[in-house]
Write an enzyme that holds these catalytic residues in place. Structure first.
Site, PDB file in Angstrom:
ATOM      1  N   ASP A 175       0.816  -1.220   0.000  1.00  0.00           N
ATOM      2  CA  ASP A 175       0.000   0.000   0.000  1.00  0.00           C
ATOM      3  C   ASP A 175       0.849   1.269   0.000  1.00  0.00           C
ATOM      4  O   ASP A 175       1.995   1.263   0.466  1.00  0.00           O
ATOM      5  CB  ASP A 175      -0.857   0.048   1.268  1.00  0.00           C
ATOM      6  CG  ASP A 175      -2.006  -0.936   1.228  1.00  0.00           C
ATOM      7  OD1 ASP A 175      -1.998  -1.833   0.380  1.00  0.00           O
ATOM      8  OD2 ASP A 175      -2.922  -0.801   2.079  1.00  0.00           O
ATOM      9  N   HIS A 182       3.635  -2.288   3.279  1.00  0.00           N
ATOM     10  CA  HIS A 182       3.734  -0.930   2.729  1.00  0.00           C
ATOM     11  C   HIS A 182       5.102  -0.741   2.092  1.00  0.00           C
ATOM     12  O   HIS A 182       6.120  -0.886   2.774  1.00  0.00           O
ATOM     13  CB  HIS A 182       3.527   0.106   3.835  1.00  0.00           C
ATOM     14  CG  HIS A 182       2.180   0.030   4.492  1.00  0.00           C
ATOM     15  ND1 HIS A 182       1.893  -0.889   5.474  1.00  0.00           N
ATOM     16  CD2 HIS A 182       1.044   0.744   4.287  1.00  0.00           C
ATOM     17  CE1 HIS A 182       0.627  -0.740   5.849  1.00  0.00           C
ATOM     18  NE2 HIS A 182       0.085   0.245   5.149  1.00  0.00           N
TER      19      HIS A 182
END
Ligand code: NI
Length: 274
Positions: free
Chosen positions: A87, A233
């Site tokens: 992400d 992430h």
């Protein structure tokens, strides 16, 4: 060559003289044998480098049915399939580094992109697509949808879809709301209108708290089971540092990495959650 001959002569001389040089005559070896063995070892063939583990290519279509479901945090699959997701990118240096790691291991991942970052680094988005990764929608400005109006949320989603299409020529098939925050009403509305399911996660290493690469790796490895959607992430250095070892361990355990859309396609209908 002349220098090497001199070296051998010196070596022989030292053996004859019973030198105690630890370099030439280790105490555990018979004098006269160890140094010769050392010379042979220096000239012998190089030890082949260990091969990088490779994810098997899974030929599963990413075109899942609209009836597959509105939301997923995992998928019921009959094989050892898992989906790795990243992400908040693209990040100008960490995402390219991650792409290199994924490429070396033939792992196809899913990137939940923030639209404004897509507009800033469209070349990285194009590269991800060219290397077989899937792109998902992670809003334009990373705002919490559940506190927004339907129109405000829809604007974030369509703006990001447009950015991704502009950058890479592909339209995201799935979305992930920032912080995982999206009401059921919002999920259903977007799914009905755009056919995009809301993708949450099963495995969360809390890598945004920057616990260090080894902790990120052990959390992912310990929590992953078949059908898992793994959250990470690619804007945190420790996460990218953790990936080579994490992927190798999961491959050694027999897992096969697929994209989120492939995972949904591979799933049984009973997985669908509304
Ligand atoms: Ni996010």
């Amino acid at each position: 060559m002349k220098k090497k001959a001199q070296y051998l002569l010196l070596l022989l001389a030292s053996i004859t003289l019973g030198s105690c040089s630890p370099e030439l005559s280790p105490p555990e070896n018979q004098a006269g044998r160890a140094p010769v063995a050392k010379v042979v070892a220096d000239e012998g063939p190089e030890v082949p480098q260990q091969r990088t583990m490779q994810n098997p290519t899974v030929n599963a279509s990413g075109n899942f049915s609209k009836n597959a479901g509105v939301s997923f945090s995992r998928v019921n699959v009959s094989g050892p399939y898992i989906a790795l997701t990243f992400d908040d990118g693209p990040h100008p240096s960490l995402t390219p580094r991650l792409l290199n790691i994924l490429k070396s291991k033939n792992v196809k991942a899913t990137f939940y992109l923030v639209g404004k970052n897509v507009d800033a680094y469209p070349g990285i988005v194009r590269r991800a697509v060219a290397e077989g990764h899937e792109l998902g929608n992670h809003s334009y400005t990373h705002r919490l949808y559940s506190k927004m109006s339907m129109a405000g949320m829809e604007s974030e989603i369509t703006k990001t879809n447009d950015s991704i299409v502009r950058a890479a020529g592909v339209r995201p098939r799935t979305l992930r709301p920032p912080y995982g925050g999206m009401t059921q009403k919002q999920r259903t509305y977007i799914h009905d209108k755009y056919g995009m399911p809301c993708i949450i996660w099963q495995v969360d290493p809390l890598d945004w708290k920057r616990p260090g690469a080894s902790v990120v790796k052990s959390r992912i490895v310990n929590e992953t089971t078949s059908g898992a959607i793994i959250l990470a992430h690619d804007i945190h250095e420790g996460t990218v540092d953790a990936m080579a070892g994490t992927i190798d361990t999961l491959l050694a355990q027999g897992y096969k990495f697929v994209t989120v859309s492939q995972l949904i396609s591979l799933g049984s209908r009973s997985t669908a959650a509304r």
